[in-house]
Design an enzyme around this catalytic site. Structure first.
Site, PDB file in Angstrom:
ATOM      1  N   LYS A  63      27.279  13.154   7.317  1.00 53.69           N
ATOM      2  CA  LYS A  63      28.407  13.303   6.399  1.00 53.69           C
ATOM      3  C   LYS A  63      29.480  12.257   6.689  1.00 53.69           C
ATOM      4  O   LYS A  63      29.800  11.979   7.844  1.00 53.69           O
ATOM      5  CB  LYS A  63      28.995  14.708   6.506  1.00 53.69           C
ATOM      6  CG  LYS A  63      28.031  15.798   6.055  1.00 53.69           C
ATOM      7  CD  LYS A  63      28.647  17.176   6.158  1.00 53.69           C
ATOM      8  CE  LYS A  63      27.663  18.246   5.695  1.00 53.69           C
ATOM      9  NZ  LYS A  63      28.234  19.608   5.802  1.00 53.69           N
ATOM     10  N   GLU A  67      24.920  13.708  29.358  1.00 51.29           N
ATOM     11  CA  GLU A  67      24.434  14.766  28.472  1.00 51.29           C
ATOM     12  C   GLU A  67      25.462  15.890  28.396  1.00 51.29           C
ATOM     13  O   GLU A  67      25.901  16.397  29.415  1.00 51.29           O
ATOM     14  CB  GLU A  67      23.086  15.313  28.985  1.00 51.29           C
ATOM     15  CG  GLU A  67      22.548  16.502  28.258  1.00 51.29           C
ATOM     16  CD  GLU A  67      22.443  16.296  26.751  1.00 51.29           C
ATOM     17  OE1 GLU A  67      22.960  17.147  25.999  1.00 51.29           O
ATOM     18  OE2 GLU A  67      21.839  15.282  26.331  1.00 51.29           O
ATOM     19  N   ASP A 100      22.526  11.927  17.397  1.00 52.20           N
ATOM     20  CA  ASP A 100      22.842  12.724  16.216  1.00 52.20           C
ATOM     21  C   ASP A 100      23.335  11.782  15.117  1.00 52.20           C
ATOM     22  O   ASP A 100      24.279  11.022  15.334  1.00 52.20           O
ATOM     23  CB  ASP A 100      23.933  13.740  16.564  1.00 52.20           C
ATOM     24  CG  ASP A 100      24.119  14.801  15.481  1.00 52.20           C
ATOM     25  OD1 ASP A 100      23.949  14.467  14.293  1.00 52.20           O
ATOM     26  OD2 ASP A 100      24.455  15.949  15.822  1.00 52.20           O
TER      27      ASP A 100
END
Length: 219
Positions: A124, A71, A120
């Site tokens: 784009k 993380e 995530d």
């Protein structure tokens, strides 16, 4: 989702170097045998563990295995650490580091399973290389997984799921399991599923959860 920095989490991480590797130097090998009582046990790694509900639950359910939560955010690492300490999860270590250096942090062909949960999506096109199922990351996973090791991936993002299927297929993996609505699968599949924080939230809202299990072909 980026968490607001919490001083208590930073202090907790700094007070427990035996449990958290905080941004280690990727040029120096980590001696995992000194961080687990028995490093010969099967190893599972989660990349992007968030608050750690998933990885802590697995570590509690499977004391016969070792787990590493990777993380980047130190606040999230502190939250995972708090759970580890409360539950006395001696088989869980936390690596606060960027997954781009993953293959520098683990010995080759050591991990049995690698979890990617609600990563995530980096929607784009110019950010494609940051997606955790991009080719360069798949190369790292193949390096650290044992022969026959599995990547288990879950997301609520249809675009990321479609991209990941294509990226993995192009790389040459084979799929053990693919679902476009995990929470409406057979009871046997659901019984083995451990929810993350995001998964529970999205499923309650009625959003489909996409999932796959993939293995690399032996070269």
């Amino acid at each position: 989702m980026r968490l607001r920095k919490k001083p208590w989490a930073v202090d907790l991480v700094q007070a427990h170097p035996e449990s958290v590797l905080d941004r280690p130097d990727p040029s120096k090998q980590i001696d995992w045998s000194q961080r687990f009582s028995d490093f010969s046990r099967p190893l599972a790694i989660e990349i992007g563990s968030g608050k750690g509900r998933f990885i802590a639950s697995l570590a509690e359910q499977h004391p016969e295995m070792n787990f590493v939560a990777v993380e980047l955010q130190i606040t999230a690492a502190g939250i995972i650490l708090r759970s580890k300490l409360e539950k006395n999860l001696t088989n869980l270590q936390i690596l606060c580091a960027d997954a781009v250096n993953l293959d520098a942090f683990f010995p080759p062909h050591q991990a049995e399973v690698l979890y990617l949960n609600f990563s995530d999506p980096w929607p784009k096109t110019r950010h494609e290389k940051r997606r955790l199922t991009y080719q360069t990351f798949l190369e790292k996973y193949q390096t650290i997984l044992t022969s026959g090791g599995v990547v288990e991936f879950k997301t609520d993002n249809a675009g990321l799921f479609a991209y990941s299927l294509q990226s993995m297929n192009n790389y040459g993996v084979y799929f053990d399991f693919v679902s476009v609505d995990l929470h409406h699968e057979a009871a046997k599949v659901l019984a083995a599923n451990v929810e993350t924080e995001y998964e529970h939230k999205f499923a309650v809202q009625g959003n489909p959860i996409y999932a796959l299990h993939a293995r690399f072909r032996v070269k």
